[in-house]
Design a protein around this motif. Structure first.
Motif, PDB file in Angstrom:
ATOM      1  N   SER A  21      61.779  -7.858  16.778  1.00 48.11           N
ATOM      2  CA  SER A  21      61.277  -8.723  15.709  1.00 48.11           C
ATOM      3  C   SER A  21      59.838  -8.395  15.343  1.00 48.11           C
ATOM      4  O   SER A  21      59.490  -8.294  14.158  1.00 48.11           O
ATOM      5  N   GLY A  95      60.248 -15.443   9.834  1.00 50.48           N
ATOM      6  CA  GLY A  95      61.523 -16.002  10.282  1.00 50.48           C
ATOM      7  C   GLY A  95      62.649 -15.740   9.305  1.00 50.48           C
ATOM      8  O   GLY A  95      63.757 -15.360   9.701  1.00 50.48           O
ATOM      9  N   ILE A  98      63.683 -12.225   9.586  1.00 52.30           N
ATOM     10  CA  ILE A  98      64.480 -11.991  10.793  1.00 52.30           C
ATOM     11  C   ILE A  98      65.941 -12.361  10.539  1.00 52.30           C
ATOM     12  O   ILE A  98      66.865 -11.619  10.909  1.00 52.30           O
ATOM     13  N   ILE A  99      66.164 -13.510   9.908  1.00 49.19           N
ATOM     14  CA  ILE A  99      67.534 -13.928   9.616  1.00 49.19           C
ATOM     15  C   ILE A  99      68.234 -12.889   8.750  1.00 49.19           C
ATOM     16  O   ILE A  99      69.360 -12.459   9.040  1.00 49.19           O
ATOM     17  N   ARG A 138      66.155 -16.511  15.062  1.00 47.27           N
ATOM     18  CA  ARG A 138      64.890 -16.943  14.462  1.00 47.27           C
ATOM     19  C   ARG A 138      64.309 -18.127  15.223  1.00 47.27           C
ATOM     20  O   ARG A 138      63.102 -18.182  15.494  1.00 47.27           O
ATOM     21  N   ASP A 142      60.619 -18.329  16.867  1.00 46.65           N
ATOM     22  CA  ASP A 142      59.681 -19.362  16.406  1.00 46.65           C
ATOM     23  C   ASP A 142      59.230 -20.254  17.558  1.00 46.65           C
ATOM     24  O   ASP A 142      58.045 -20.596  17.677  1.00 46.65           O
TER      25      ASP A 142
END
Length: 585
Positions: A21, A95, A98-99, A138, A142
């Motif tokens: 990531s 985020g 990332i998804i 994600r 986070d």
């Protein structure tokens, strides 16, 4: 939190997730982390400055000092607000990326797999993994970033303020804190199990919904609404129950922290009052301590909940990596080359194949499909006919033996160059949720509109297409639901005709056509197969009697072959028996 990382499996997965990531999103995370550090610093500063505020208002008044303190307070909260905005913005950007990245990566991996992969997972399970797992990945990142940067730094900074201002009072908080952590940890034992069961239940909901949509005719005609409703209600109830259990685990940490924090604050107020009244301490240091204690409550509570969030999220991360790490059973050779030009002869050389161990489908199969000729495969169901087509298209690899295309083992050719040589029409017609023009053009995406229309005419589809509300621009719905079975099959035939490939593979291509349409299709097929290698599977022998060679399959072997006339001439032949079953009263 530390207990979570004692698991070596958790360590490896988290390390891999963070490595993948941060590598791509290092800029966004760097900005977000820097902003979090600023937020933590400003939070500690807001507690520290309470000493000066309290001392100034309880002692001699100096207006210049008050101005200075007011300006400092305004600056602290402006900087904190700006940093919070930057942190939220860049963390959200990273985020969301990332998804998207995870969903595309899983989808790419799904495309790389052979057909066997799609038999291992239901479509609902695949959808759940692609959507839910990426979201969980994600949430884990986070949680780790916010917990270890913003919340941890905030707590450390505030604890430092507390320890400096009132060392003795700090002991009260340091005693209460570990007790809270121990109590929260006891709630985590069931978290992972519940989270995994919840994802399974979500996939069941998707599966029931898909079966309801795709099997609507069967559901209605067999009065299965009650059964489907019971299945859906049961699955939804399972999700609701497990979601409630997870919510209870997460929610109970709040009251625990609230209770313990209240006890700690009450104890601090009692001791503070005694120190100010009897001990001669200044109100400022006590006020700074109390402020730091109150401000530390929220980040400490988030830290206590972090492990529950991580345990829940890691279930999805494990499912995600289980999907992406699954080995490919069908791969290109490292030195694979494009299939060379040739006449188009296909040969099976001692081919054995089975879908499952100890259940052979093909056994020592030796057959030849001559270039430019039509070969028909006939025989009872389960004889291996469709498997032959699957192996030719290299949807599977033989257990032993070779499939040769113009003398080249297809394992040595690139998959793209091999499949460029084929046009395929199956009995289970699949169409995209798009226009008729789009669906036919899938045969050759650079084809012109005139070429698409010519292919439709050749497949006897042009007349009914023109009668549709928007002609070739009519959207036909999911899998052509707005068309009849015969219309769908004629569009798939037009798609194959447009491809204009060297080899034509027909798996019961006329099964949904009426007698008139089938007759017209055979005429078009005579023109289409000119100079092409055609391999046709047929149960209706009327569609293959003009084939150059007919191969009768039974039990994974070719038991007879010859022309229609030659095979009928065998008094006890298998083909003659099939012919008599179909045409004699």
């Amino acid at each position: 939190m530390l207990k979570f990382f004692r698991s070596s499996a958790n360590q490896r997965l988290v390390a891999r997730l963070l490595r993948e990531s941060f590598r791509k999103h290092v800029f966004d995370y760097s900005i977000a982390i820097s902003a979090m550090i600023v937020v933590a610093g400003m939070t500690a500063a807001s507690a520290w400055i309470m000493r000066d505020i309290a001392n100034e208002f309880s002692g001699p008044k100096d207006i210049d000092t008050i101005y200075l303190i007011a300006g400092a307070v305004a600056t602290i909260f402006i900087v904190k607000g700006l940093a919070t905005f930057i942190q939220t913005l860049f963390l959200s950007r990273a985020g969301n990326s990332i998804i998207a990245d995870r969903q595309l990566r899983i989808y790419d991996r799904v495309l790389e797999h052979g057909i066997e992969f799609y038999h291992s997972y239901s479509s609902a399970d695949l959808i759940m993994r692609i959507t839910q797992s990426a979201q969980k990945a994600r949430s884990v990142v986070d949680t780790l970033v916010t917990s270890f940067i913003r919340d941890l730094f905030s707590v450390v900074g505030l604890v430092a303020v507390m320890a400096v201002q009132q060392p003795m009072l700090s002991l009260v908080a340091f005693i209460i804190g570990p007790i809270a952590i121990l109590m929260v940890n006891k709630l985590l034992k069931r978290t992972r199990k519940i989270a995994k069961q919840e994802l399974v239940s979500v996939s069941i909901i998707m599966r029931v919904l898909q079966e309801t949509v795709f099997g609507a005719r069967i559901v209605k005609s067999f009065n299965l609404e009650g059964m489907m409703r019971d299945r859906m209600y049961s699955a939804v109830a399972d999700v609701q129950r497990r979601a409630n259990s997870m919510a209870a685990l997460q929610a109970i940490t709040g009251p625990i922290m609230e209770t313990l924090a209240g006890l700690a604050i009450a104890g601090v107020i009692l001791i503070s009052g005694y120190l100010i009244v009897e001990g001669g301490h200044t109100p400022g240091s006590v006020m700074a301590f109390i402020t730091a204690l109150l401000l530390a409550y929220e980040p400490a509570k988030r830290l206590a909940r972090a492990r529950i969030a991580l345990e829940s999220g890691m279930v999805g991360v494990r499912l995600m990596y289980e999907m992406t790490d699954r080995p490919l059973k069908l791969t290109e050779a490292p030195d694979a080359k494009p299939l060379p030009e040739g006449a188009g002869e296909i040969r099976f050389d001692n081919v054995c194949f089975s879908y499952r161990d100890d259940e052979p489908v093909l056994t020592d199969l030796n057959i030849v499909f001559p270039a430019g000729k039509m070969t028909a495969l006939v025989g009872a169901s389960g004889g291996g006919k469709s498997t032959v087509l699957n192996l030719i298209m290299r949807l599977y690899d033989p257990d032993s033996g070779r499939v040769l295309f113009d003398g080249v083992d297809i394992k040595d050719a690139t998959l793209h160059s091999l499949r460029e040589r084929f046009a395929y029409v199956s009995q289970d017609t699949f169409l995209f949720d798009a226009t008729v023009m789009h669906n036919i053009r899938m045969g050759r995406q650079d084809a012109t509109d005139d070429e698409v229309i010519a292919a439709a005419k050749a497949a006897n589809a042009h007349a009914f297409i023109k009668a549709l509300p928007d002609g070739y621009d009519t959207n036909i719905g999911e899998n052509g639901v707005l068309l009849s079975g015969g219309q769908r099959q004629r569009i798939s035939i037009a798609r194959a005709m447009l491809r204009n490939s060297q080899v034509l593979l027909l798996d019961e291509a006329t099964s949904a056509l009426d007698a008139e349409s089938e007759s017209l299709f055979r005429d078009a097929l005579d023109n289409l197969q000119e100079g092409r290698t055609t391999i046709a599977i047929a149960h209706r022998l009327s569609t293959v009697h003009r084939a150059h060679n007919i191969i009768v399959m039974d039990g994974g072997r070719a038991i007879e072959q010859g022309t229609h006339a030659e095979l009928l001439a065998k008094p006890d032949g298998a083909y003659r028996k099939l012919h008599e079953y179909q045409f004699l009263p």
